[in-house]
Design a protein around this motif. Sequence first.
Motif, PDB file in Angstrom:
ATOM      1  N   GLU A 154      46.217  67.441  11.629  1.00  0.00           N
ATOM      2  CA  GLU A 154      45.576  67.622  12.692  1.00  0.00           C
ATOM      3  C   GLU A 154      44.216  67.972  12.666  1.00  0.00           C
ATOM      4  O   GLU A 154      43.207  67.571  13.119  1.00  0.00           O
ATOM      5  CB  GLU A 154      46.394  68.525  13.493  1.00  0.00           C
ATOM      6  CG  GLU A 154      45.626  69.122  14.964  1.00  0.00           C
ATOM      7  CD  GLU A 154      46.427  70.331  15.619  1.00  0.00           C
ATOM      8  OE1 GLU A 154      45.617  71.231  15.992  1.00  0.00           O
ATOM      9  OE2 GLU A 154      47.704  70.344  15.611  1.00  0.00           O
ATOM     10  N   LYS A 155      43.890  69.202  11.652  1.00  0.00           N
ATOM     11  CA  LYS A 155      42.855  69.311  11.113  1.00  0.00           C
ATOM     12  C   LYS A 155      42.016  68.845  10.163  1.00  0.00           C
ATOM     13  O   LYS A 155      40.741  69.256   9.786  1.00  0.00           O
ATOM     14  CB  LYS A 155      42.761  71.163  11.052  1.00  0.00           C
ATOM     15  CG  LYS A 155      43.168  71.761  12.324  1.00  0.00           C
ATOM     16  CD  LYS A 155      43.146  73.236  11.815  1.00  0.00           C
ATOM     17  CE  LYS A 155      43.408  74.109  13.101  1.00  0.00           C
ATOM     18  NZ  LYS A 155      43.247  75.684  12.880  1.00  0.00           N
ATOM     19  N   GLY A 156      42.575  67.984   9.704  1.00  0.00           N
ATOM     20  CA  GLY A 156      42.014  67.029   8.239  1.00  0.00           C
ATOM     21  C   GLY A 156      41.944  67.957   6.998  1.00  0.00           C
ATOM     22  O   GLY A 156      40.736  67.902   6.366  1.00  0.00           O
ATOM     23  N   LEU A 157      42.817  68.883   6.746  1.00  0.00           N
ATOM     24  CA  LEU A 157      42.516  70.056   5.866  1.00  0.00           C
ATOM     25  C   LEU A 157      42.891  69.426   4.377  1.00  0.00           C
ATOM     26  O   LEU A 157      44.232  68.789   4.547  1.00  0.00           O
ATOM     27  CB  LEU A 157      43.301  71.024   6.254  1.00  0.00           C
ATOM     28  CG  LEU A 157      43.095  71.783   7.419  1.00  0.00           C
ATOM     29  CD1 LEU A 157      44.026  72.914   7.742  1.00  0.00           C
ATOM     30  CD2 LEU A 157      41.469  72.683   7.294  1.00  0.00           C
ATOM     31  N   SER A 158      42.225  69.621   3.517  1.00  0.00           N
ATOM     32  CA  SER A 158      42.809  69.426   2.065  1.00  0.00           C
ATOM     33  C   SER A 158      43.965  70.472   1.762  1.00  0.00           C
ATOM     34  O   SER A 158      44.091  71.517   2.543  1.00  0.00           O
ATOM     35  CB  SER A 158      41.731  69.558   0.919  1.00  0.00           C
ATOM     36  OG  SER A 158      41.186  71.167   1.041  1.00  0.00           O
ATOM     37  N   ILE A 159      44.739  70.558   0.486  1.00  0.00           N
ATOM     38  CA  ILE A 159      45.575  71.178   0.071  1.00  0.00           C
ATOM     39  C   ILE A 159      44.902  72.680   0.356  1.00  0.00           C
ATOM     40  O   ILE A 159      45.568  73.876   0.741  1.00  0.00           O
ATOM     41  CB  ILE A 159      46.295  70.993  -0.972  1.00  0.00           C
ATOM     42  CG1 ILE A 159      46.964  69.843  -1.064  1.00  0.00           C
ATOM     43  CG2 ILE A 159      47.242  72.085  -1.459  1.00  0.00           C
ATOM     44  CD1 ILE A 159      47.794  68.953  -1.835  1.00  0.00           C
ATOM     45  N   ARG A 160      43.951  72.829  -0.603  1.00  0.00           N
ATOM     46  CA  ARG A 160      43.342  74.281  -0.584  1.00  0.00           C
ATOM     47  C   ARG A 160      42.815  74.860   0.757  1.00  0.00           C
ATOM     48  O   ARG A 160      42.965  75.895   1.037  1.00  0.00           O
ATOM     49  CB  ARG A 160      41.896  73.906  -1.381  1.00  0.00           C
ATOM     50  CG  ARG A 160      41.124  74.923  -1.803  1.00  0.00           C
ATOM     51  CD  ARG A 160      39.925  75.165  -2.470  1.00  0.00           C
ATOM     52  NE  ARG A 160      39.190  76.434  -2.827  1.00  0.00           N
ATOM     53  CZ  ARG A 160      38.433  77.099  -1.807  1.00  0.00           C
ATOM     54  NH1 ARG A 160      38.365  76.558  -0.536  1.00  0.00           N
ATOM     55  NH2 ARG A 160      38.034  78.055  -2.396  1.00  0.00           N
ATOM     56  N   GLN A 161      42.167  73.860   1.729  1.00  0.00           N
ATOM     57  CA  GLN A 161      42.000  74.479   2.982  1.00  0.00           C
ATOM     58  C   GLN A 161      43.291  74.782   3.769  1.00  0.00           C
ATOM     59  O   GLN A 161      42.978  75.799   4.513  1.00  0.00           O
ATOM     60  CB  GLN A 161      41.186  73.288   3.546  1.00  0.00           C
ATOM     61  CG  GLN A 161      39.951  72.812   2.987  1.00  0.00           C
ATOM     62  CD  GLN A 161      39.091  71.854   3.714  1.00  0.00           C
ATOM     63  OE1 GLN A 161      40.011  70.643   4.008  1.00  0.00           O
ATOM     64  NE2 GLN A 161      37.752  71.634   3.981  1.00  0.00           N
ATOM     65  N   LEU A 162      44.150  74.246   3.612  1.00  0.00           N
ATOM     66  CA  LEU A 162      45.415  74.514   4.244  1.00  0.00           C
ATOM     67  C   LEU A 162      45.977  75.742   3.807  1.00  0.00           C
ATOM     68  O   LEU A 162      46.471  76.707   4.316  1.00  0.00           O
ATOM     69  CB  LEU A 162      46.295  73.559   4.097  1.00  0.00           C
ATOM     70  CG  LEU A 162      47.926  73.762   4.787  1.00  0.00           C
ATOM     71  CD1 LEU A 162      47.930  73.866   6.145  1.00  0.00           C
ATOM     72  CD2 LEU A 162      48.969  72.676   4.277  1.00  0.00           C
ATOM     73  N   VAL A 163      45.822  76.169   2.554  1.00  0.00           N
ATOM     74  CA  VAL A 163      46.347  77.277   2.026  1.00  0.00           C
ATOM     75  C   VAL A 163      45.320  78.463   2.379  1.00  0.00           C
ATOM     76  O   VAL A 163      45.853  79.777   2.984  1.00  0.00           O
ATOM     77  CB  VAL A 163      46.314  77.322   0.296  1.00  0.00           C
ATOM     78  CG1 VAL A 163      46.478  78.635  -0.305  1.00  0.00           C
ATOM     79  CG2 VAL A 163      47.410  76.307  -0.276  1.00  0.00           C
ATOM     80  N   LEU A 164      44.176  78.339   2.509  1.00  0.00           N
ATOM     81  CA  LEU A 164      43.209  79.295   3.029  1.00  0.00           C
ATOM     82  C   LEU A 164      43.657  79.544   4.331  1.00  0.00           C
ATOM     83  O   LEU A 164      43.393  80.815   5.125  1.00  0.00           O
ATOM     84  CB  LEU A 164      41.848  78.794   2.879  1.00  0.00           C
ATOM     85  CG  LEU A 164      41.355  79.116   1.307  1.00  0.00           C
ATOM     86  CD1 LEU A 164      39.759  78.459   1.165  1.00  0.00           C
ATOM     87  CD2 LEU A 164      41.440  80.286   0.709  1.00  0.00           C
ATOM     88  N   GLU A 165      43.782  78.428   5.238  1.00  0.00           N
ATOM     89  CA  GLU A 165      44.215  78.696   6.484  1.00  0.00           C
ATOM     90  C   GLU A 165      45.395  79.236   6.910  1.00  0.00           C
ATOM     91  O   GLU A 165      45.500  80.260   7.891  1.00  0.00           O
ATOM     92  CB  GLU A 165      44.477  77.032   7.322  1.00  0.00           C
ATOM     93  CG  GLU A 165      44.762  77.225   8.665  1.00  0.00           C
ATOM     94  CD  GLU A 165      43.466  77.060   9.685  1.00  0.00           C
ATOM     95  OE1 GLU A 165      43.870  77.284  10.825  1.00  0.00           O
ATOM     96  OE2 GLU A 165      42.359  76.984   9.160  1.00  0.00           O
ATOM     97  N   VAL A 166      46.287  79.155   6.342  1.00  0.00           N
ATOM     98  CA  VAL A 166      47.742  79.713   6.599  1.00  0.00           C
ATOM     99  C   VAL A 166      47.945  80.940   5.540  1.00  0.00           C
ATOM    100  O   VAL A 166      48.997  81.772   6.027  1.00  0.00           O
ATOM    101  CB  VAL A 166      48.945  78.855   6.359  1.00  0.00           C
ATOM    102  CG1 VAL A 166      48.667  77.651   7.164  1.00  0.00           C
ATOM    103  CG2 VAL A 166      49.180  78.482   5.136  1.00  0.00           C
ATOM    104  N   ALA A 167      47.284  81.483   4.607  1.00  0.00           N
ATOM    105  CA  ALA A 167      47.600  82.485   3.786  1.00  0.00           C
ATOM    106  C   ALA A 167      47.108  83.545   4.121  1.00  0.00           C
ATOM    107  O   ALA A 167      46.094  83.781   5.175  1.00  0.00           O
ATOM    108  CB  ALA A 167      47.138  82.273   2.266  1.00  0.00           C
ATOM    109  N   PRO A 168      47.482  84.981   4.029  1.00  0.00           N
ATOM    110  CA  PRO A 168      46.924  86.269   4.493  1.00  0.00           C
ATOM    111  C   PRO A 168      45.377  86.115   4.272  1.00  0.00           C
ATOM    112  O   PRO A 168      45.038  85.461   2.966  1.00  0.00           O
ATOM    113  CB  PRO A 168      47.673  87.285   3.481  1.00  0.00           C
ATOM    114  CG  PRO A 168      48.734  86.560   3.410  1.00  0.00           C
ATOM    115  CD  PRO A 168      48.717  85.108   3.085  1.00  0.00           C
TER     116      PRO A 168
END
Length: 120
Positions: free
Chosen positions: A32-46
């Motif tokens: 949905e947001k066009g996130l890379s794996i790294r960006q996804l981790v930053l999005e959902v991680a504390p």
Amino acid sequence: MENSIRHTGTLAIADRSGKLDQIAHWRALAAEKGLSIRQLVLEVAPNSRYLAGTAGQIADRWAYWVRHRVVDGFNISPCHLQDSIDDLVDRLVPELQERGVYRTEYATETLRDHLRLPAI
């Protein structure tokens, strides 16, 4: 708290089974947001490795992470404690116990028994 096991301070096995649903949610979020794996981790991680605040504020954040399956435990490094381990033990642990995300008692008498190690 119904999602905790008081003697281990972690999520019940039954509550860990939602990992496939969580992965599907993260994949959908990334798409949905066009996130890379790294960006996804930053999005959902504390958002921070280090926390500052009152024991209650830190316990609230940690309890949130446990309840939302972001973590299943914490590693505390003595070198990161600004003042003393006493604050952690005397202030933070009781706050975590009140929120039901940290054990209040052990099911066994010894570390060997707790880890289910054979007697020597």
